[in-house]
Write a protein that holds these residues in place. Structure first.
Motif, PDB file in Angstrom:
ATOM      1  N   LEU A 102       2.174  -3.605 -39.675  1.00 48.16           N
ATOM      2  CA  LEU A 102       1.016  -4.462 -39.908  1.00 48.16           C
ATOM      3  C   LEU A 102       1.339  -5.884 -39.471  1.00 48.16           C
ATOM      4  N   ILE A 103       0.469  -6.462 -38.648  1.00 49.22           N
ATOM      5  CA  ILE A 103       0.612  -7.839 -38.190  1.00 49.22           C
ATOM      6  C   ILE A 103      -0.427  -8.699 -38.901  1.00 49.22           C
ATOM      7  N   LEU A 104       0.020  -9.747 -39.578  1.00 47.94           N
ATOM      8  CA  LEU A 104      -0.859 -10.682 -40.271  1.00 47.94           C
ATOM      9  C   LEU A 104      -0.704 -12.070 -39.667  1.00 47.94           C
ATOM     10  N   VAL A 105      -1.741 -12.863 -39.770  1.00 49.68           N
ATOM     11  CA  VAL A 105      -1.668 -14.283 -39.428  1.00 49.68           C
ATOM     12  C   VAL A 105      -2.099 -15.060 -40.666  1.00 49.68           C
ATOM     13  N   ASN A 106      -1.200 -15.875 -41.188  1.00 44.13           N
ATOM     14  CA  ASN A 106      -1.427 -16.597 -42.445  1.00 44.13           C
ATOM     15  C   ASN A 106      -1.804 -15.646 -43.575  1.00 44.13           C
ATOM     16  N   GLY A 107      -1.159 -14.489 -43.595  1.00 40.97           N
ATOM     17  CA  GLY A 107      -1.351 -13.522 -44.674  1.00 40.97           C
ATOM     18  C   GLY A 107      -2.625 -12.717 -44.587  1.00 40.97           C
ATOM     19  N   LYS A 108      -3.416 -12.885 -43.517  1.00 37.60           N
ATOM     20  CA  LYS A 108      -4.695 -12.177 -43.386  1.00 37.60           C
ATOM     21  C   LYS A 108      -4.696 -11.359 -42.095  1.00 37.60           C
ATOM     22  N   ARG A 109      -5.475 -10.303 -42.106  1.00 38.80           N
ATOM     23  CA  ARG A 109      -5.541  -9.394 -40.966  1.00 38.80           C
ATOM     24  C   ARG A 109      -6.262 -10.012 -39.767  1.00 38.80           C
ATOM     25  N   VAL A 110      -5.894  -9.513 -38.601  1.00 32.79           N
ATOM     26  CA  VAL A 110      -6.615  -9.838 -37.379  1.00 32.79           C
ATOM     27  C   VAL A 110      -7.013  -8.524 -36.709  1.00 32.79           C
ATOM     28  N   SER A 111      -7.951  -8.616 -35.798  1.00 36.42           N
ATOM     29  CA  SER A 111      -8.469  -7.420 -35.136  1.00 36.42           C
ATOM     30  C   SER A 111      -7.392  -6.736 -34.312  1.00 36.42           C
ATOM     31  N   SER A 112      -7.474  -5.420 -34.242  1.00 32.99           N
ATOM     32  CA  SER A 112      -6.613  -4.672 -33.329  1.00 32.99           C
ATOM     33  C   SER A 112      -7.096  -4.872 -31.895  1.00 32.99           C
ATOM     34  N   TYR A 113      -6.276  -4.467 -30.958  1.00 29.54           N
ATOM     35  CA  TYR A 113      -6.625  -4.578 -29.550  1.00 29.54           C
ATOM     36  C   TYR A 113      -7.879  -3.759 -29.262  1.00 29.54           C
ATOM     37  N   ALA A 114      -8.558  -4.095 -28.168  1.00 33.36           N
ATOM     38  CA  ALA A 114      -9.878  -3.525 -27.872  1.00 33.36           C
ATOM     39  C   ALA A 114      -9.863  -2.013 -27.695  1.00 33.36           C
ATOM     40  N   THR A 115      -8.733  -1.455 -27.284  1.00 34.49           N
ATOM     41  CA  THR A 115      -8.649  -0.008 -27.128  1.00 34.49           C
ATOM     42  C   THR A 115      -7.281   0.448 -27.609  1.00 34.49           C
ATOM     43  N   ALA A 116      -7.016   1.733 -27.502  1.00 36.26           N
ATOM     44  CA  ALA A 116      -5.813   2.294 -28.117  1.00 36.26           C
ATOM     45  C   ALA A 116      -4.672   2.397 -27.113  1.00 36.26           C
ATOM     46  N   GLN A 117      -3.455   2.241 -27.622  1.00 32.23           N
ATOM     47  CA  GLN A 117      -2.249   2.458 -26.834  1.00 32.23           C
ATOM     48  C   GLN A 117      -1.915   3.938 -26.873  1.00 32.23           C
ATOM     49  N   ASP A 118      -1.556   4.503 -25.720  1.00 30.27           N
ATOM     50  CA  ASP A 118      -1.242   5.927 -25.651  1.00 30.27           C
ATOM     51  C   ASP A 118      -2.341   6.778 -26.286  1.00 30.27           C
ATOM     52  N   LEU A 119      -3.565   6.353 -26.114  1.00 28.01           N
ATOM     53  CA  LEU A 119      -4.775   7.049 -26.537  1.00 28.01           C
ATOM     54  C   LEU A 119      -5.016   7.018 -28.039  1.00 28.01           C
ATOM     55  N   GLN A 120      -3.990   6.865 -28.890  1.00 26.58           N
ATOM     56  CA  GLN A 120      -4.179   7.017 -30.322  1.00 26.58           C
ATOM     57  C   GLN A 120      -3.740   5.826 -31.161  1.00 26.58           C
ATOM     58  N   GLU A 121      -2.878   4.959 -30.647  1.00 21.87           N
ATOM     59  CA  GLU A 121      -2.311   3.898 -31.479  1.00 21.87           C
ATOM     60  C   GLU A 121      -3.189   2.647 -31.455  1.00 21.87           C
ATOM     61  N   THR A 122      -3.803   2.329 -32.581  1.00 23.07           N
ATOM     62  CA  THR A 122      -4.477   1.045 -32.723  1.00 23.07           C
ATOM     63  C   THR A 122      -3.434   0.042 -33.207  1.00 23.07           C
ATOM     64  N   PHE A 123      -3.421  -1.153 -32.618  1.00 25.41           N
ATOM     65  CA  PHE A 123      -2.355  -2.109 -32.886  1.00 25.41           C
ATOM     66  C   PHE A 123      -2.849  -3.516 -32.575  1.00 25.41           C
ATOM     67  N   VAL A 124      -2.153  -4.503 -33.103  1.00 23.18           N
ATOM     68  CA  VAL A 124      -2.446  -5.905 -32.811  1.00 23.18           C
ATOM     69  C   VAL A 124      -1.651  -6.315 -31.576  1.00 23.18           C
ATOM     70  N   ASP A 125      -2.340  -6.889 -30.605  1.00 25.52           N
ATOM     71  CA  ASP A 125      -1.705  -7.337 -29.376  1.00 25.52           C
ATOM     72  C   ASP A 125      -1.040  -8.697 -29.621  1.00 25.52           C
ATOM     73  N   LEU A 126       0.273  -8.706 -29.629  1.00 20.54           N
ATOM     74  CA  LEU A 126       1.006  -9.953 -29.863  1.00 20.54           C
ATOM     75  C   LEU A 126       0.763 -10.970 -28.747  1.00 20.54           C
ATOM     76  N   ASN A 127       0.429 -10.490 -27.570  1.00 23.24           N
ATOM     77  CA  ASN A 127       0.156 -11.409 -26.466  1.00 23.24           C
ATOM     78  C   ASN A 127      -1.117 -12.215 -26.659  1.00 23.24           C
ATOM     79  N   SER A 128      -1.931 -11.841 -27.634  1.00 27.13           N
ATOM     80  CA  SER A 128      -3.154 -12.586 -27.919  1.00 27.13           C
ATOM     81  C   SER A 128      -2.954 -13.648 -28.993  1.00 27.13           C
ATOM     82  N   LEU A 129      -1.753 -13.752 -29.536  1.00 26.79           N
ATOM     83  CA  LEU A 129      -1.505 -14.670 -30.640  1.00 26.79           C
ATOM     84  C   LEU A 129      -0.761 -15.912 -30.163  1.00 26.79           C
TER      85      LEU A 129
END
Length: 851
Positions: A102-129
């Protein structure tokens, strides 16, 4: 003799940004909602300060986080160019996938990347932070589902931005690879702030950072540009064979043209003879995309009265990644186009009709050809990310409270060029207007008819409401009984589409990752911090989650902290957690992708990896993954300048969601023939898989953290630190119903080296500050060929900073000082890009100015 100093003071010495007065301030540390004075709690938390971020010489937060030793494997950055999430970067604590961190910014959630990695993994793109706005990063390395939710099985990364900043700071950095690849990188940052809450009643902080880096092609790297790896263990001449008729590569279609070379067949496959047409793929392979990124962060805080403050923050970023997607399209018997009405692929005949200029026989002639004159296929991914958060916090009747609402989103626009129009291909094939054997004779008009450019959109949004309260309920003999509780609600939505050209069946060899789903998640949580004895405290936490698409889950956690002596801390946590199936795993999603397999039954290249179509199906009947976490550790602080910490972790996950690998399917093809489709030549055209609860995964290991600081007036100060992680076990079944296979120290489940470490030494003397960092990734064996070893890999980074004036600092940065190559891995094209990169030595100069 050990000095009787508290562990908290030892950690404060190790992290100067935490330095406080004689009375330690009560703060919330990642992993709990209760304010405490101890900097070192019952859970292992690694802290990376702003000073350490600068000393790393990295221009992005992703590069810093991915270097930590707990990032065991299965995390990807922009080197993963063949994915639907090109240009992104994620983090996989303990190697169990980006979806479990889980990636948080100031203790709060941010949106996952627009689509999935390897078809199934929803994740936060660190390159957007952002990077410039970061004050520190806290990494919780044990399960925290009870506090944060289902995606914190492996741990939490909390990126904490500056709340106050005085003055203005500018920096600019320029660097390049020294090995002749021609790759350059430049970055710049601006950080400014005004107002102090204590004195002015408000504060505003603005940060902007930008980065630009050139694209790196395989042909730019000397040891890879020939694509000839026959001198490596398990290596081969990795030249694709093309331009032939029927199923016999030695029946040439035309001669050497463009990048095609007449090549002895046995140089590609030792069991073959004759001559074939093949080409070097290096000029068509991007190792690292060219990138452009701009991040901005605006944060304001307003004191409403002595007990209440309001806050708001806006994060915004724009990222672009450009790459050569692949060589020009090859057409063959496995050529496909999407049929949206059938929700399946149609096979497009690749047959030269009688009378075609390239067909001298009296019968229709199947063929294989690469359309070189159309140009390399190119891809550009443009991503816009934002988060708007507003809230208030304060104290009322002895209760600390915090309430906020937020909206976050990630939007992708992916454009591709020089793909091929199916309907125009069918026309030129029928009328003979395109010359496959000698493409130099084709008119530009015909080429333009065949070329196709498309746009693929995708978007992910997150809406949140958070409310939490905390208070010391009563005084017990050993101290106050701390309590925290709260409620959360969020709505996750993902709408990942494909291009109109794919849906209409126009694009040849289409790739789809259609995801269209949403869910609401509501949660209640509570936490108690119980002082059992003067130096013994027990933390109990529980969280009840309700998911609109699969139901309820409860996650408890217990943590024990024992200050056995002023110099010795013992700690441990035990918890249960879960991971809800991701939206692409359970929604009505469709995925068509491409993978490579070595098929021993292939009549043309039985020993060479070959691309095949992979169709992946969602499964609405999936159950959540359940997990059990155990963490035990201790910290020894013999003085305020030294600390040693060792923490053991164990994660057991039940019902892990996944699909069978292509290798496993082929090994059991006779048992499941419906999963494999072959063409008329006997070559694989399609593999079919579906998500399922595969079985249990067991992961364990330990982390070692060492820190010491030498302070001397004449020789300055020297700070040593080291983190080393050892994976003891990483076991899971390769297929449903099979026994667990050990993956630690192998690449059965992605490369999982047993050892990973990072150590640093910072020497500060007068106007000079010098940091030396050693990065180490251990070796591993090939899962299918255990006799083949992939060697360990280590690099040294240097950052030499000179404070030229009180306001100006000049830094000289060299990453990979020894110009080390990543270790050869025959299971990949060259090396495992989750563990290393091919840039070699990279030198930069940076100027920082404060005013």
């Amino acid at each position: 003799m050990f000095k009787p100093l508290s562990i908290s003071l030892a950690i404060t010495a190790a992290f100067p940004s935490f330095a406080v007065a004689d009375t330690l301030e009560r703060v919330v540390v990642t992993g709990s909602n209760i304010r405490v004075t101890e900097k070192e709690g019952a859970s292992a938390v690694q802290v990376i300060t702003a000073k350490q971020l600068k000393a790393s010489g990295s221009a992005s937060i992703a590069d810093v986080l991915r270097a930590i030793s707990a990032n065991s494997g299965n995390s990807y950055n922009e080197q993963y160019t063949g994915s639907f999430s090109a240009g992104t970067s994620g983090l996989s604590l303990r190697g169990i996938g980006q979806k479990n961190t889980l990636i948080l910014v100031n203790g709060k959630r941010v949106s996952s990347y627009a689509t999935a990695q390897d078809l199934q993994e929803t994740f936060v793109d660190l390159n957007s932070l952002p990077m410039a706005a970061v004050q520190r990063v806290e990494i919780l390395k044990d399960g925290a589902s009870s506090v944060y939710g289902s995606d914190a099985v492996a741990g939490v990364v909390n990126i904490i931005l500056y709340k106050e900043f005085a003055g203005t700071e500018l920096s600019a950095q320029l660097g390049g690879a020294t090995g002749g690849t021609g790759q350059r990188e430049k970055s710049a940052t601006l950080q400014t702030g005004f107002g102090r809450l204590q004195d002015d009643g408000y504060s505003v902080v603005l940060s902007v950072d930008a980065q630009q880096r050139d694209k790196l092609q395989q042909s730019d790297v000397s040891w890879m540009r020939s694509a000839d790896f026959r001198g490596q263990n398990g290596g081969a001449l990795s030249w694709p064979v093309t331009n032939f008729t029927g199923g016999d590569p030695t029946r040439l279609l035309g001669g050497a043209q463009g990048p095609l070379h007449l090549t002895p067949y046995n140089t590609i496959d030792p069991d073959k003879s004759g001559t074939v047409l093949a080409y070097n793929p290096a000029p068509y392979t991007t190792l690292i995309p060219g990138i452009q990124r701009v991040h901005s962060s605006l944060r304001g805080t307003l004191r409403l009265n002595a007990d209440t403050e309001a806050y708001a923050e806006l994060l915004h970023s724009y990222s672009r990644a450009d790459q050569t997607f692949a060589a020009p399209l090859s057409v063959s018997s496995s050529l496909r186009a999407w049929n949206n009405a059938r929700q399946a692929l149609d096979t497009i005949p690749v047959v030269l009709p009688v009378g075609h200029p390239n067909n001298s026989t009296g019968a229709p002639l199947p063929f294989t050809a690469t359309l070189f004159d159309l140009g390399e296929r190119q891809k550009s991914d443009k991503v816009t990310f934002y988060r708007l958060l507003a809230g208030a916090r304060g104290n009322l009747a002895g209760w600390d409270w915090d309430a906020s609402f937020g909206r976050s989103g990630s939007r992708l626009e992916e454009t591709v060029n020089n793909f091929v129009n199916r309907y125009e291909f069918e026309k030129v094939l029928a009328d003979g207007s395109y010359n496959f054997a000698d493409q130099s004779k084709n008119s530009e008009q015909v080429r333009q008819r065949l070329r196709l450019s498309t746009l693929r959109p995708a978007a992910s949004t997150l809406s949140t409401i958070d409310l939490s309260v905390s208070k010391d309920l009563l005084d017990l003999p050993a101290g106050p009984l701390g309590f925290a509780a709260g409620a959360q609600w969020r709505r996750e939505k993902m709408d990942s589409q494909t291009s109109t050209a794919v849906l209409s069946g126009t694009e040849l060899r289409p790739a789809l990752n259609i995801i269209n789903g949403s869910r609401d998640v509501s949660a209640l949580f509570a936490e108690f911090n119980v002082p059992v004895a003067q130096k013994l405290s027990l933390n109990l936490a529980g969280r009840a989650d309700h998911y609109s698409d699969f139901g309820n889950a409860f996650s408890p956690k217990a943590a024990l902290r024992y200050q056995a002596a002023d110099w010795l801390l013992l700690r441990g946590t035990v918890s249960r957690g879960f991971r809800a199936p991701s939206l692409p795993e359970v929604t009505n999603s469709t995925a068509v992708s491409y993978t490579t397999v070595v098929d021993k039954l292939d009549p043309i290249s039985p020993k060479q990896a070959r691309g095949v179509t992979l169709i992946t199906g969602a499964n609405a009947a999936l159950r959540p993954e359940r997990s059990e976490n155990l963490n035990l550790g201790f910290v020894i602080a013999p003085s305020s300048d030294s600390s040693v910490g060792i923490d053991y972790y164990r994660i057991r996950q039940h019902g892990v969601i996944g699909t069978e690998s292509g290798t496993t399917i082929l090994a059991n093809e006779a048992r499941s023939p419906g999963k494999v489709t072959r063409d008329a030549q006997g070559r694989i055209s399609t593999l079919y898989v579906q998500y399922g609860n595969q079985g249990e995964r067991s992961v364990s290991g330990f982390d070692l953290d060492l820190r010491h600081r030498f302070v001397g007036k004449e020789w300055g100060s020297l700070t040593l630190n080291g983190q080393l992680s050892r994976v003891l076990r990483f076991a899971a079944p390769l297929s449903l119903g099979e026994a667990a296979t050990e993956g630690a120290g192998t690449n059965h489940f992605g490369a999982i080296p047993k050892w990973r470490g990072v150590s640093g030494a910072t020497w500060e003397l007068g106007a000079w500050s010098n940091t030396l960092t050693w990065n180490y990734v251990g070796g591993y064996t090939q899962g299918k060929r255990p006799e083949e070893k992939v060697a360990g890999f280590s690099t040294i980074d240097v950052n030499l900073a000179w404070k030229a004036t009180p306001a100006a600092t000049v830094s000289f940065i060299v990453q990979n000082l020894g110009d080390k190559r990543p270790s050869w891995d025959s299971s990949t094209d060259f090396f495992d890009y989750t563990q290393a990169d091919p840039r070699g030595r990279f030198a930069s100069v940076k100027l920082n100015y404060k005013f």
